[in-house]
Design a protein around this motif. Structure first.
Motif, PDB file in Angstrom:
ATOM      1  N   GLU B 240       0.834  -1.201   0.000  1.00  0.00           N
ATOM      2  CA  GLU B 240       0.000   0.000   0.000  1.00  0.00           C
ATOM      3  C   GLU B 240       0.868   1.251   0.000  1.00  0.00           C
ATOM      4  O   GLU B 240       0.610   2.218  -0.726  1.00  0.00           O
ATOM      5  N   TYR B 241       1.901   1.222   0.823  1.00  0.00           N
ATOM      6  CA  TYR B 241       2.744   2.411   0.925  1.00  0.00           C
ATOM      7  C   TYR B 241       3.444   2.692  -0.391  1.00  0.00           C
ATOM      8  O   TYR B 241       3.512   3.840  -0.841  1.00  0.00           O
ATOM      9  N   THR B 242       3.958   1.639  -1.036  1.00  0.00           N
ATOM     10  CA  THR B 242       4.662   1.895  -2.290  1.00  0.00           C
ATOM     11  C   THR B 242       3.696   2.381  -3.358  1.00  0.00           C
ATOM     12  O   THR B 242       4.024   3.272  -4.152  1.00  0.00           O
ATOM     13  N   LEU B 243       2.499   1.829  -3.357  1.00  0.00           N
ATOM     14  CA  LEU B 243       1.528   2.305  -4.331  1.00  0.00           C
ATOM     15  C   LEU B 243       1.207   3.776  -4.106  1.00  0.00           C
ATOM     16  O   LEU B 243       1.126   4.562  -5.056  1.00  0.00           O
ATOM     17  N   ARG B 244       1.011   4.116  -2.850  1.00  0.00           N
ATOM     18  CA  ARG B 244       0.727   5.527  -2.572  1.00  0.00           C
ATOM     19  C   ARG B 244       1.887   6.401  -2.997  1.00  0.00           C
ATOM     20  O   ARG B 244       1.700   7.482  -3.555  1.00  0.00           O
ATOM     21  N   LEU B 245       3.076   5.932  -2.712  1.00  0.00           N
ATOM     22  CA  LEU B 245       4.251   6.724  -3.073  1.00  0.00           C
ATOM     23  C   LEU B 245       4.318   6.910  -4.585  1.00  0.00           C
ATOM     24  O   LEU B 245       4.626   7.994  -5.071  1.00  0.00           O
ATOM     25  N   TYR B 246       4.003   5.848  -5.293  1.00  0.00           N
ATOM     26  CA  TYR B 246       4.042   5.936  -6.744  1.00  0.00           C
ATOM     27  C   TYR B 246       2.998   6.926  -7.256  1.00  0.00           C
ATOM     28  O   TYR B 246       3.228   7.688  -8.182  1.00  0.00           O
ATOM     29  N   ALA B 247       1.818   6.873  -6.637  1.00  0.00           N
ATOM     30  CA  ALA B 247       0.709   7.643  -7.189  1.00  0.00           C
ATOM     31  C   ALA B 247       0.683   9.074  -6.709  1.00  0.00           C
ATOM     32  O   ALA B 247      -0.060   9.878  -7.252  1.00  0.00           O
ATOM     33  N   ALA B 248       1.493   9.373  -5.724  1.00  0.00           N
ATOM     34  CA  ALA B 248       1.371  10.712  -5.138  1.00  0.00           C
ATOM     35  C   ALA B 248       1.765  11.768  -6.144  1.00  0.00           C
ATOM     36  O   ALA B 248       2.789  11.639  -6.813  1.00  0.00           O
TER      37      ALA B 248
END
Lengths: 221, 638
Positions: B240-248
């Motif tokens: 979840e964290y990496t996805l958020r980081l990617y999408a931010a």
């Protein structure tokens, strides 16, 4: 407008000089409430007689005056505020104080409309003598009929203060003290350490620059 | 001072005093072309007349009234300036000219007031101190409201987002995004709960194993299973964290945000533990401490709960009150602890062995806990203890209402936002229906005119029934139709008022309108229509209210069931106009005359690329397009 003034005057019961304030105070609530003070100027016709303004001009001036000061009088703080707005860079309060005192001929701490108009009449429409007289009264801070070195210095310093810090002196610029000394020397014709009205008038009239400058301040309304 | 201009004469007069002492001559006075200033001007605002002196208005030359701009509003017949604006607000504006102070009346709507100020060219900053605070407060309230509305609006627009943006939106607004986002939302929530519960259960002492005396907590007994559970949770969180980081959209800002730090703190102990495990017994102490940080996973719930977020926001915004509370408490604690210590230190067996030890007593007493592990025994000590507990109540009670009121204000705002969103949908729906009524009126009139024509009635009486405005309006719509070579058709509305168009199941290019609800057919005669329309609909890309569909044809799939109240694209044609039609698209409905009538049905040649359809349809109420033309696709419901 004159009719309205007359009617207003008849309506209000005044005791004594119209210049005197009509004070209605509630003694108990002095601190909380403002004093209700009404100043009413003299009749229009009288002012027309005493000043060099026409009726219409007086009407215009009174309207502006009353608009700015609904109470009908100008006190010194207001005067200083006005000057501060015109000369924001420096500190005009000192010069404003001297001008205020000169306008305030009966020295009651406020300028009424009559004093205002009389002063303006002299300064805008008066003769050279009258204007020089007014200037003398301005410089004579303690109103003893003589201008001393200190008084001259005070005035000059007040004028310099109006300029403020952010003014560039020209290459001839001098300090206020030197300037005051110079002027004093120029005007004190008999070298007695004070300048009288006659000395002032004479020395000013002799200087063409001064006479020309003074006549420049005629205003039309 | 209201205006300095009025004092100019006196200041100029005062300048006479400079002349005698000036070493240089004064510069000449600028010549002014003065108009007679005691001239009254009349301003008529929506019928209410205002009069004022010209010089009053001239005081502020950079506003509308003070400049030449007002000449545009001059009415020569009545010798006045006419403004068609709100007279009540104008009263305030004129008072500004008169007194130099702008007042904001409390009962006025702030938006209306702002508009008037903008119209008359006055900056809102001029509002006087007496009214400025009120003005700003109300402005802030309404602007917050507007921002909320706009945000929610944006969520409804249908743009195409890049993958990154989609993922970000899915994370931030799971409820308004696709179902995958919702699933992810609930899954993460579930795993947070699981992780927290696992942390708790780990420490519960289980029954003693047979054969041993020691009682182990569950964590040590089933160490492996807990470890697997922990691993699974951390996997999910990491993903979840990496996805958020990617999408931010702004990664640096994201990394600095509170939520991302909480996320990091939630997963890092695990990884650190992986590397440190069992290598060094010294570090195992630290490792145990790290496990404490796992409890921060519970903060991840704040993404799921709005109330938590509000609480956090409240605490942040009340930081100064909280700080004051802390400060005053510390002061009181120090004072009382010192006194108690000096009073009690000489008692035998006293527990007040130092001032910091007395702190504990003071805190417990001031918060009215009163554990009783430390009690004063001297009389003075008891008196001071009593004072301490009384003052504790007061000191704590003072800042708390401030915090509470802040919380309730923010909470209410949120409630209002939700309520507003719900109301807005309903409102918009009703407005849309009302607006479209006029559209349907046009189309209905056309229908009626057509019927009238066929029945041989005269057009004049028909025309006379419409109001002048309606005539003009319909004329305009007809001009538009002529210009674009399209026609207006009836629309179908979903239950919430959003116009939509029926789409066949086979469409690939899905039009923007949301999926519809089935609508009842208006007349049974329509059912005789055959298909072709829905296939056409596939190409409709316009989003106008009237949903005028482009008439460029595509080969339509025949026999698609259709409901004739929906979109139908009319591809009408006239043989008589074939010469105008470059493509020579065959005719339709040749019996209807070209319109000189207000609502005649306008049929016009339509440029179509490939007239290959072979569907023909009839229109009720008019002589049918004689069969044969294979390219006619009459889908109109008119």
């Amino acid at each position: 407008m004159g009719q309205a003034l007359k009617k207003a005057r008849q309506k209000r019961k005044l005791v004594g000089n119209s210049d005197a304030p009509q004070v209605g105070t509630d003694h108990e609530l002095d601190d909380l409430e403002m004093q209700v003070v009404r100043y009413k100027p003299d009749g229009l016709d009288e002012l027309v007689r005493n000043t060099k303004f026409s009726k219409k001009e007086l009407q215009l001036m009174y309207r502006g005056f009353k608009q700015e000061c609904p109470t009908g009088i100008v006190d010194e703080d207001t005067f200083k505020d006005i000057y501060a707005q015109f000369f924001p860079q420096g500190d005009a309060s000192q010069y404003a104080h001297y001008v205020f005192n000169t306008f305030d001929t009966d020295h009651n701490g406020t300028i009424s409309f009559e004093e205002f108009v009389l002063g303006l009449s002299v300064l805008s429409r008066g003769t050279l003598n009258e204007k020089l007289n007014w200037a003398f009264n301005l410089y004579d801070v303690n109103r003893d009929g003589l201008i001393t070195r200190e008084e001259m210095f005070l005035i000059i310093q007040a004028i310099y203060e109006m300029m403020g810090r952010y003014s560039e002196p020209t290459f001839e610029g001098v300090s206020p003290k030197e300037h005051a000394e110079k002027i004093f020397q120029k005007m004190d014709l008999n070298r007695d350490g004070v300048i009288t009205m006659e000395e002032f008038m004479d020395s000013c009239k002799m200087d063409e620059n001064i006479t020309k400058s003074i006549s420049m301040f005629d205003t039309t309304l | 001072m209201a205006s300095v201009a009025a004092w100019l004469p006196i200041v100029r007069a005062g300048a006479v005093g400079w002349a005698p002492v000036s070493p240089n001559p004064m510069p000449p006075v600028p010549v002014q072309n003065r108009r007679p200033s005691d001239e009254k001007i009349m301003i008529n605002v929506s019928g209410r007349c205002f009069e004022t002196w010209r010089h009053t208005i001239d005081k502020y030359p950079d506003t509308l009234l003070g400049s030449d701009e007002k000449e545009y509003f001059y009415d020569e017949e009545n010798n006045e300036y006419f403004f068609d604006r709100d007279p009540d607000i104008f009263r305030q504006i004129l008072n500004f000219y008169r007194t130099g102070k702008m007042h904001y009346p409390k009962f006025e709507c702030i938006a209306a007031f702002d508009e008037e100020l903008a119209f008359f060219g006055i900056m809102p900053e001029i509002i006087g101190d007496c009214c400025y605070e009120d003005y700003r407060d109300r402005k802030r309230d309404t602007s917050e409201r507007m921002i909320d509305d706009r945000l929610s609006e944006d969520g409804e627009t249908d743009q195409s987002y890049s993958l990154r943006e989609k993922v970000w939106r899915a994370f931030e607004n799971p409820h308004s995004s696709t179902t995958a986002a919702l699933v992810l939302y609930y899954v993460t929530g579930f795993f947070i709960a699981v992780s927290v519960i696992a942390n708790i259960v780990e420490t519960v002492p289980s029954a003693a194993l047979p054969g041993t005396v020691t009682i182990l907590p569950y964590g040590e007994r089933y160490e492996l299973s807990f470890f697997c559970l922990d691993t699974a949770c951390v996997m999910i969180f990491t993903v979840e964290y990496t996805l958020r980081l990617y999408a931010a959209p702004n990664r640096c800002k994201f990394m600095r945000s509170v939520m991302s730090i909480i996320d990091l703190v939630a997963i890092l102990p695990y990884y650190i533990g992986l590397f440190v495990k069992d290598e060094n017994s010294d570090l195992s102490g630290a490792f145990v401490t790290l496990r404490v940080f796992r409890v921060f996973r519970i903060f991840k719930f704040s993404r799921h709960s709005q109330g938590l977020r509000i609480l956090g926001y409240t605490l942040k915004s009340c930081a100064s009150e909280l700080g004051f509370l802390l400060f005053s408490l510390s002061m009181a604690i120090i004072i009382f602890a010192t006194i108690m210590y000096y009073l009690e230190k000489n008692v035998a067996g006293t527990k007040f062995y130092s001032i910091p030890a007395a702190f504990w007593y003071t805190i417990v007493t001031m918060t009215t806990l009163g554990y009783g592990d430390l009690v004063p025994t001297t009389i003075m000590g008891k008196i001071i203890g009593g004072l301490c507990s009384l003052s504790g109540v007061l000191v704590i009670a003072l800042p708390v209402p401030v915090i509470v009121s802040n919380f309730s204000r923010i909470y209410q705002q949120n409630q209002r936002a939700d309520k507003r969103k719900a109301q807005k949908k309903a409102r918009l729906a009703k407005i849309q229906i009302a607006k479209n009524a006029s559209g349907t009126a046009f189309v209905a009139k056309k229908k009626a005119a057509e019927r009238l024509m066929q029945s041989g009635g005269s057009m004049e009486e028909f025309a006379a029934k419409m109001s002048g405005f309606e005539q003009q309006h319909h004329h305009l719509l007809r001009c538009l139709e002529k210009t674009t070579n399209r026609e207006f058709v009836e629309m179908e509305y979903t239950y919430n008022g959003v116009p939509c168009s029926r789409t066949p199941e086979t469409t690939t290019h899905h039009p923007q309108s949301p999926p519809l609800t089935p609508s009842p057919s208006t007349s049974s005669s329509h059912n005789s229509r055959t298909t072709g329309c829905c296939g056409r609909k596939r190409r409709s890309n316009s989003s106008t209210r009237y949903h005028s569909a482009p008439t460029s044809a595509t080969p339509t799939s025949p026999n698609t069931p259709q409901d004739y109240n929906d979109i139908q694209i009319r591809v009408p044609n006239r043989t008589s106009r074939a010469d105008l039609n470059a493509r020579g698209y065959p005719k339709v409905n040749s019996s209807i005359p070209t319109s000189t009538v207000t609502t005649a049905i306008v049929t016009m040649p339509t440029p179509t690329p490939t007239p290959t359809t072979d569907v023909e349809s009839n229109q009720s109420g008019c002589t049918n397009s004689s069969g044969g033309s294979p390219n006619v696709v009459r889908i109109s419901a008119l």
